[in-house]
Design an enzyme around this catalytic site. Sequence first.
Site, mmCIF file in Angstrom:
data_model
loop_
_atom_site.group_PDB
_atom_site.id
_atom_site.type_symbol
_atom_site.label_atom_id
_atom_site.label_comp_id
_atom_site.label_asym_id
_atom_site.label_seq_id
_atom_site.Cartn_x
_atom_site.Cartn_y
_atom_site.Cartn_z
ATOM 1 N N ASN A 1 -7.104 6.786 5.184
ATOM 2 C CA ASN A 1 -7.335 5.989 3.983
ATOM 3 C C ASN A 1 -8.140 4.727 4.275
ATOM 4 O O ASN A 1 -8.087 3.758 3.521
ATOM 5 C CB ASN A 1 -6.001 5.603 3.332
ATOM 6 C CG ASN A 1 -5.388 6.769 2.576
ATOM 7 O OD1 ASN A 1 -6.087 7.708 2.223
ATOM 8 N ND2 ASN A 1 -4.091 6.712 2.331
ATOM 9 N N HIS B 1 0.829 -1.209 0.000
ATOM 10 C CA HIS B 1 0.000 0.000 0.000
ATOM 11 C C HIS B 1 0.863 1.257 0.000
ATOM 12 O O HIS B 1 0.683 2.166 -0.795
ATOM 13 C CB HIS B 1 -0.946 0.005 1.199
ATOM 14 C CG HIS B 1 -2.002 1.067 1.127
ATOM 15 N ND1 HIS B 1 -1.723 2.417 1.281
ATOM 16 C CD2 HIS B 1 -3.343 0.990 0.902
ATOM 17 C CE1 HIS B 1 -2.842 3.113 1.155
ATOM 18 N NE2 HIS B 1 -3.841 2.271 0.929
ATOM 19 N N ALA B 2 1.793 1.355 0.958
ATOM 20 C CA ALA B 2 2.798 2.420 1.037
ATOM 21 C C ALA B 2 2.269 3.789 1.468
ATOM 22 O O ALA B 2 3.021 4.753 1.499
ATOM 23 C CB ALA B 2 3.570 2.555 -0.287
ATOM 24 N N ASP B 3 0.983 3.878 1.790
ATOM 25 C CA ASP B 3 0.431 5.127 2.344
ATOM 26 C C ASP B 3 -0.737 4.756 3.258
ATOM 27 O O ASP B 3 -1.837 5.282 3.152
ATOM 28 C CB ASP B 3 -0.025 6.047 1.215
ATOM 29 C CG ASP B 3 -0.424 7.445 1.722
ATOM 30 O OD1 ASP B 3 0.062 7.842 2.793
ATOM 31 O OD2 ASP B 3 -1.217 8.116 1.053
ATOM 32 N N PHE B 4 -0.454 3.864 4.182
ATOM 33 C CA PHE B 4 -1.485 3.205 4.972
ATOM 34 C C PHE B 4 -1.681 3.942 6.297
ATOM 35 O O PHE B 4 -0.820 3.903 7.175
ATOM 36 C CB PHE B 4 -1.038 1.759 5.211
ATOM 37 C CG PHE B 4 -2.086 0.852 5.785
ATOM 38 C CD1 PHE B 4 -3.436 1.101 5.637
ATOM 39 C CD2 PHE B 4 -1.705 -0.290 6.470
ATOM 40 C CE1 PHE B 4 -4.390 0.255 6.166
ATOM 41 C CE2 PHE B 4 -2.638 -1.144 7.010
ATOM 42 C CZ PHE B 4 -3.984 -0.881 6.848
#
Length: 301
Positions: free
Chosen positions: A201, A194-197
């Site tokens: 979000n 995901h890298a933007d968890f």
Amino acid sequence: MQNKSFIYYRKSEYGKCADCNEDNTQPAWCISCDPDKATRWTSGNKDIDDCMKSFQLRTWRYEDVIEWIPFDRLSVVEEIGKGGFGSVYRATWLDGIRRKVEKINNGNYKRAREASSIVALKTLPEGSLKELKIYGLTQNSKNRYFMVLQYADSGNLYKFLRTKFQEVNWKTKLKLLKDISYDLYQIHRAGYIHADFHSGNILQDKHLSTTLQSYITDLGLSKNTNENDSEGEIYGVMPYVAPEVLLGQKFTKAADIYSFGVIMSEISTGQRPFDGQNFDIKLAVKICKGLKPEFAPGTPD
């Protein structure tokens, strides 16, 4: 009967198809005829048409059809959220979402739609939303495309915890964590990070059910595990970023799991970790030296 790599069965209990007069393959749905009828439209863009119609031709049930939705069938369009990877809008779809086929008198089935439905619009191509039901695509007068999808009526987890935390018991908290962990598992299983968890979000939805459901969204920064070139890149909301990423290492599945641990702490306390501190280099150094979010007293093991 077999269709390419799919096997489907006709059953008399599903009724007869009005076009081929064969038994339907699902209640009020014939996979040989109905998907083809669903593709008799055009957006005016061949690429959009080809992409959507490839999905429509593989639709197994009436309620799962992804539609081209003329923008004039959407009313009261208002922006409800904006981020680095696009905007989200709330609108009323005048034609209404397709409802599950209903069984009526004499064992027959009836197709139905809601009279009108609240839906969400997500700008394309920035980012993406996962698991929320997709109803179709539309295009406004400025030639901008939008995905039309399920409206999550309880907002994101960050805002939800700020306003509803005192009303949420541990049974509900654990249900939310189960939903979130399952979505993350599915993302990782598909070969992505995901890298933007973070809690902004994760959307909450109740809709017609009495059970709150969580969905991970906004995969705009997601990485394919086989094409991960994120070394030296640092982005996201700092309290959720793993220490090794703050030190310049690549985003990994383990970094997503660290973020999930931070979200667990947030659900436990009702507060975003390190609230009140500046999200700056000083906080980053503290995290890299071992500063971790806390859990509330009484949190189950």
